[in-house]
Design a protein around this motif. Structure first.
Motif, PDB file in Angstrom:
ATOM      1  N   GLU A  78       0.854  -1.193   0.000  1.00 51.58           N
ATOM      2  CA  GLU A  78       0.000   0.000   0.000  1.00 51.58           C
ATOM      3  C   GLU A  78       0.884   1.235   0.000  1.00 51.58           C
ATOM      4  OE1 GLU A  78      -3.613   1.925   2.760  1.00 51.58           O
ATOM      5  OE2 GLU A  78      -2.532   0.116   3.397  1.00 51.58           O
ATOM      6  N   VAL A  79       0.495   2.249  -0.747  1.00 56.92           N
ATOM      7  CA  VAL A  79       1.166   3.542  -0.742  1.00 56.92           C
ATOM      8  C   VAL A  79       0.138   4.608  -0.359  1.00 56.92           C
ATOM      9  CG1 VAL A  79       2.308   5.317  -2.143  1.00 56.92           C
ATOM     10  CG2 VAL A  79       2.899   2.907  -2.468  1.00 56.92           C
ATOM     11  N   ARG A  80       0.461   5.409   0.627  1.00 58.64           N
ATOM     12  CA  ARG A  80      -0.431   6.484   1.066  1.00 58.64           C
ATOM     13  C   ARG A  80       0.291   7.827   0.870  1.00 58.64           C
ATOM     14  NH1 ARG A  80      -3.263   4.465   6.749  1.00 58.64           N
ATOM     15  NH2 ARG A  80      -3.539   2.252   6.157  1.00 58.64           N
ATOM     16  N   VAL A  81      -0.368   8.737   0.206  1.00 56.25           N
ATOM     17  CA  VAL A  81       0.195  10.059  -0.040  1.00 56.25           C
ATOM     18  C   VAL A  81      -0.193  10.975   1.118  1.00 56.25           C
ATOM     19  CG1 VAL A  81       0.242  12.040  -1.596  1.00 56.25           C
ATOM     20  CG2 VAL A  81       0.086   9.715  -2.528  1.00 56.25           C
ATOM     21  N   THR A  82       0.779  11.700   1.629  1.00 55.27           N
ATOM     22  CA  THR A  82       0.538  12.613   2.746  1.00 55.27           C
ATOM     23  C   THR A  82       1.284  13.917   2.517  1.00 55.27           C
ATOM     24  OG1 THR A  82       0.681  12.824   5.168  1.00 55.27           O
ATOM     25  CG2 THR A  82       2.472  11.665   4.079  1.00 55.27           C
ATOM     26  N   SER A  83       0.836  14.971   3.144  1.00 54.07           N
ATOM     27  CA  SER A  83       1.477  16.279   2.949  1.00 54.07           C
ATOM     28  C   SER A  83       2.747  16.431   3.768  1.00 54.07           C
ATOM     29  CB  SER A  83       0.497  17.404   3.306  1.00 54.07           C
ATOM     30  OG  SER A  83       0.080  17.290   4.660  1.00 54.07           O
ATOM     31  N   ALA A  84       2.870  15.677   4.850  1.00 57.90           N
ATOM     32  CA  ALA A  84       4.053  15.790   5.712  1.00 57.90           C
ATOM     33  C   ALA A  84       4.163  14.543   6.573  1.00 57.90           C
ATOM     34  CB  ALA A  84       3.970  17.035   6.592  1.00 57.90           C
ATOM     35  N   LEU A  85       5.385  14.239   7.024  1.00 65.03           N
ATOM     36  CA  LEU A  85       5.627  13.132   7.934  1.00 65.03           C
ATOM     37  C   LEU A  85       5.738  13.674   9.360  1.00 65.03           C
ATOM     38  CD1 LEU A  85       8.364  11.213   5.893  1.00 65.03           C
ATOM     39  CD2 LEU A  85       5.920  10.695   6.014  1.00 65.03           C
ATOM     40  N   PRO A  86       5.177  12.983  10.345  1.00 68.31           N
ATOM     41  CA  PRO A  86       5.295  13.462  11.732  1.00 68.31           C
ATOM     42  C   PRO A  86       6.729  13.377  12.217  1.00 68.31           C
ATOM     43  CG  PRO A  86       4.336  11.260  11.673  1.00 68.31           C
ATOM     44  CD  PRO A  86       4.443  11.711  10.251  1.00 68.31           C
ATOM     45  N   ARG A  87       7.220  14.436  12.822  1.00 67.44           N
ATOM     46  CA  ARG A  87       8.601  14.471  13.299  1.00 67.44           C
ATOM     47  C   ARG A  87       8.660  14.994  14.723  1.00 67.44           C
ATOM     48  NH1 ARG A  87      12.209  13.862   9.020  1.00 67.44           N
ATOM     49  NH2 ARG A  87      11.280  14.069   6.933  1.00 67.44           N
ATOM     50  N   ASN A  88       9.720  14.603  15.446  1.00 67.97           N
ATOM     51  CA  ASN A  88       9.917  15.148  16.787  1.00 67.97           C
ATOM     52  C   ASN A  88      10.739  16.427  16.710  1.00 67.97           C
ATOM     53  OD1 ASN A  88      12.591  14.392  16.408  1.00 67.97           O
ATOM     54  ND2 ASN A  88      12.546  12.704  17.878  1.00 67.97           N
ATOM     55  N   ALA A  89      11.098  16.965  17.874  1.00 68.96           N
ATOM     56  CA  ALA A  89      11.804  18.252  17.906  1.00 68.96           C
ATOM     57  C   ALA A  89      13.169  18.183  17.242  1.00 68.96           C
ATOM     58  CB  ALA A  89      11.962  18.718  19.356  1.00 68.96           C
ATOM     59  N   MET A  90      13.745  16.969  17.138  1.00 70.08           N
ATOM     60  CA  MET A  90      15.058  16.802  16.519  1.00 70.08           C
ATOM     61  C   MET A  90      14.953  16.523  15.019  1.00 70.08           C
ATOM     62  SD  MET A  90      17.353  17.228  18.848  1.00 70.08           S
ATOM     63  CE  MET A  90      18.807  16.459  18.162  1.00 70.08           C
ATOM     64  N   GLY A  91      13.717  16.489  14.496  1.00 69.09           N
ATOM     65  CA  GLY A  91      13.530  16.252  13.075  1.00 69.09           C
ATOM     66  C   GLY A  91      13.434  14.790  12.688  1.00 69.09           C
ATOM     67  N   LYS A  92      13.455  13.877  13.676  1.00 70.24           N
ATOM     68  CA  LYS A  92      13.350  12.452  13.391  1.00 70.24           C
ATOM     69  C   LYS A  92      11.892  12.089  13.102  1.00 70.24           C
ATOM     70  CE  LYS A  92      17.677  11.197  14.470  1.00 70.24           C
ATOM     71  NZ  LYS A  92      18.590  10.452  13.590  1.00 70.24           N
ATOM     72  N   VAL A  93      11.675  11.247  12.090  1.00 68.78           N
ATOM     73  CA  VAL A  93      10.327  10.803  11.757  1.00 68.78           C
ATOM     74  C   VAL A  93       9.793   9.917  12.884  1.00 68.78           C
ATOM     75  CG1 VAL A  93       8.921   9.467  10.153  1.00 68.78           C
ATOM     76  CG2 VAL A  93      10.734  10.947   9.282  1.00 68.78           C
ATOM     77  N   GLN A  94       8.578  10.204  13.340  1.00 75.42           N
ATOM     78  CA  GLN A  94       7.920   9.417  14.384  1.00 75.42           C
ATOM     79  C   GLN A  94       7.029   8.375  13.718  1.00 75.42           C
ATOM     80  OE1 GLN A  94       6.438  13.075  16.370  1.00 75.42           O
ATOM     81  NE2 GLN A  94       7.439  12.296  18.196  1.00 75.42           N
ATOM     82  N   LYS A  95       7.620   7.231  13.416  1.00 73.02           N
ATOM     83  CA  LYS A  95       6.888   6.215  12.657  1.00 73.02           C
ATOM     84  C   LYS A  95       5.701   5.645  13.421  1.00 73.02           C
ATOM     85  CE  LYS A  95      10.373   4.754   9.348  1.00 73.02           C
ATOM     86  NZ  LYS A  95      11.035   3.597   8.703  1.00 73.02           N
ATOM     87  N   GLY A  96       5.769   5.690  14.752  1.00 70.60           N
ATOM     88  CA  GLY A  96       4.665   5.168  15.547  1.00 70.60           C
ATOM     89  C   GLY A  96       3.364   5.911  15.355  1.00 70.60           C
ATOM     90  N   LYS A  97       3.442   7.128  14.831  1.00 71.89           N
ATOM     91  CA  LYS A  97       2.237   7.925  14.604  1.00 71.89           C
ATOM     92  C   LYS A  97       1.634   7.696  13.214  1.00 71.89           C
ATOM     93  CE  LYS A  97       3.308  11.657  17.836  1.00 71.89           C
ATOM     94  NZ  LYS A  97       3.410  13.135  18.019  1.00 71.89           N
ATOM     95  N   LEU A  98       2.348   6.981  12.352  1.00 70.66           N
ATOM     96  CA  LEU A  98       1.851   6.759  11.004  1.00 70.66           C
ATOM     97  C   LEU A  98       0.821   5.640  11.002  1.00 70.66           C
ATOM     98  CD1 LEU A  98       5.212   7.003   9.034  1.00 70.66           C
ATOM     99  CD2 LEU A  98       3.319   8.616   8.947  1.00 70.66           C
ATOM    100  N   GLY A  99      -0.313   5.901  10.357  1.00 63.04           N
ATOM    101  CA  GLY A  99      -1.351   4.893  10.263  1.00 63.04           C
ATOM    102  C   GLY A  99      -2.251   4.803  11.462  1.00 63.04           C
ATOM    103  N   THR A 100      -2.027   5.637  12.486  1.00 65.42           N
ATOM    104  CA  THR A 100      -2.822   5.554  13.715  1.00 65.42           C
ATOM    105  C   THR A 100      -4.066   6.413  13.656  1.00 65.42           C
ATOM    106  OG1 THR A 100      -1.554   7.366  14.735  1.00 65.42           O
ATOM    107  CG2 THR A 100      -0.771   5.114  15.087  1.00 65.42           C
ATOM    108  N   ASP A 101      -4.182   7.274  12.636  1.00 67.56           N
ATOM    109  CA  ASP A 101      -5.318   8.179  12.565  1.00 67.56           C
ATOM    110  C   ASP A 101      -6.224   7.844  11.367  1.00 67.56           C
ATOM    111  OD1 ASP A 101      -3.657   8.876  10.549  1.00 67.56           O
ATOM    112  OD2 ASP A 101      -3.557  11.016  11.016  1.00 67.56           O
ATOM    113  N   GLY A 102      -6.030   6.647  10.833  1.00 71.13           N
ATOM    114  CA  GLY A 102      -6.869   6.247   9.695  1.00 71.13           C
ATOM    115  C   GLY A 102      -6.361   6.704   8.359  1.00 71.13           C
ATOM    116  N   ARG A 103      -5.246   7.465   8.339  1.00 73.14           N
ATOM    117  CA  ARG A 103      -4.733   7.934   7.038  1.00 73.14           C
ATOM    118  C   ARG A 103      -3.730   6.946   6.460  1.00 73.14           C
ATOM    119  NH1 ARG A 103      -1.716  12.350   7.029  1.00 73.14           N
ATOM    120  NH2 ARG A 103      -1.256  12.387   9.230  1.00 73.14           N
TER     121      ARG A 103
END
Length: 480
Positions: free
Chosen positions: A455-480
């Motif tokens: 599956e490929v999901r298009v998004t406008s931005a990736l969730p990141r923490n204050a250091m700029g690291k992608v927070q993968k745990g937040k991906l897919g948790t909101d139905g997107r």
């Protein structure tokens, strides 16, 4: 004088072996005698301290501050110049830094300890003998990015740093004839230990460009260049600047995988095949392709001198070196850290009973000992349809497609596969429209078919923490 800073030997300077342009940074040009004289003067003033903080701006003041503390055997805590109040308070409190050397940040937040400031005098000169500190002495406390909690202080000894630099000098044929160019931050292993202490130990010249822009790199006319993938991506977009690097000897990329199209474009424009390498704060650099050896896009090479590696599965069993089977990378060697400051439990948990450091990265190794890093065990190891798949290698392939600007690959729960490989894609600003089916086929053509995203999901931005690291745990948790 300090054996760690080999090229600053005062006897060599005294007999006329000075280099008038040893370090160029922030508009200053320092000879070796400039660095040695100013740093020795500082060492006399800082010698009674145990541990001090240095605001790691790319300046001549930072160079003298770090070198002076190393001469005196005082532990340096490099602090990112853009640290917010919470990060700054944690680093200063956790490290127990007694003072700032050189400059202090303009931050009066009530949670941030207000430490005295010991100024650095660039024009001071002192030539007295400084006793050699013990090789076991801690040179730096480097703080991790804190993706799984507050940043941890990594203790790096003088002996470990010397071993790490010497191993890379051998792998890269790095000598006093080189001029190293980079614009990397001076608070990480890449920019500080390799990029500053490295040339002072090896004896090469250093040009720090401030910002690592294509034009600045092109104008420096060095022989050895350090950069992260973002830097190299920008350079290949500026073909004139890229071609200006053709007179160099080595282009070194690290800190993240170099996308294959960037690797190939660099080779096309410069005539040089990039060096890729692997390391982390706790290990420094333990794997690298070599100046005299094979270089493959996406692979970080073989262990450097003194390093051993092994792969283990979740049951602790050996993983075959077949170029496909994935395991957790474990390493040992003389350049590894001495533990985490104030974190005995975390230190103990990071080592096996038989003395191997567990990196937390997953990798594959081929029959010839070449390594490829495929992600972090905690976030990037996906178990799908009975296969173990590394998210990192899928991300690297997808970043090579012109429609992809950013990407994060995760395994989402799936009743049939266990985990469904899912790619979250931020479209490229100037590329073609994202075609989900095309991207799935694109991966299947370059990797094993079972590694393709389902599956490929298009998004406008990736969730990141204050250091700029992608927070993968937040991906897919909101139905997107």
């Amino acid at each position: 004088m300090s054996a760690l800073l080999r090229s600053l030997n005062p006897l060599a300077v005294a007999r006329g072996d000075d280099v008038p342009d040893a370090v160029r940074i922030d508009g200053h040009t320092l000879s070796r005698s400039d660095v040695l004289g100013a740093a020795t003067a500082l060492a006399a003033r800082v010698a009674r301290a145990e541990r001090v903080a240095v605001l790691a701006n790319p300046t001549a003041t930072t160079v003298v501050a770090v070198v002076g503390c190393l001469l005196a055997g005082v532990t340096v805590v490099p602090v990112p110049p853009d640290s917010g109040p919470a990060e700054l308070a944690h680093i200063l409190t956790d490290s127990g830094a007694q003072a700032w050397v050189g400059a202090a940040p303009d931050n009066e937040h009530p949670d941030v300890p207000q430490l005295p400031v010991l100024p650095v005098r660039l024009h001071a000169r002192d030539w007295h003998h400084v006793p050699e500190p013990s090789p076991a002495r801690t040179a730096f406390v480097l703080y991790t990015s804190g993706t799984t909690g507050p940043p941890k202080g990594v203790l790096l000894s003088r002996a470990a740093i010397a071993a790490g630099i010497d191993a890379l000098a051998e792998a890269w044929d790095w000598t006093e004839r080189d001029t190293l160019v980079h614009g990397l931050p001076l608070f990480h292993v890449h920019g500080l230990v390799l990029g500053l202490i490295g040339p002072l130990r090896v004896g090469s010249r250093l040009i720090h460009t401030g910002s690592p822009t294509p034009r600045a790199y092109a104008q420096a006319r060095g022989t050895l260049y350090f950069g992260v993938p973002t830097v190299w991506s920008r350079i290949v977009e500026d073909e004139e600047s890229a071609r200006a690097l053709s007179g160099a000897r080595l282009l070194v990329s690290g800190s993240a995988p170099l996308p294959v199209p960037v690797f190939e474009k660099l080779r096309e424009l410069t005539g040089l095949t990039p060096i890729e390498r692997y390391g982390m704060s706790e290990t420094m650099l333990t794997l690298s392709t070599r100046a005299d050896g094979e270089r493959r896009p996406g692979w970080v090479g073989t262990p450097v001198a003194g390093v051993e590696t092994r792969l283990r599965d979740e049951h602790g069993a050996d993983v075959p070196h077949d170029g496909e089977s994935i395991g957790v990378l474990q390493v040992r060697g003389p350049m590894l850290f001495d533990g985490y400051l104030n974190r005995p439990d975390a230190t103990a948990a990071s080592w096996t009973e038989d003395g191997w450091f567990v990196t937390g990265d997953v990798a594959v190794v081929d029959e010839g000992g070449f390594h490829r890093i495929v992600g972090r065990e905690s976030t990037d190891l996906i178990k799908s349809g009975g296969f173990r798949v590394g998210a990192g290698e899928i991300e690297t392939v997808l970043l090579g497609h012109p429609s992809v600007g950013e990407v994060a690959v995760v395994g989402l729960p799936d009743p049939d596969l266990g985990q469904r490989i899912t790619a979250f894609v931020v479209p490229a600003s100037s590329g073609p429209e994202v075609d989900e089916d095309e991207l799935i086929s694109y991966v299947a053509e370059q990797l094993s078919v079972h590694k393709r995203p389902r599956e490929v999901r298009v998004t406008s931005a990736l969730p990141r923490n204050a250091m700029g690291k992608v927070q993968k745990g937040k991906l897919g948790t909101d139905g997107r």
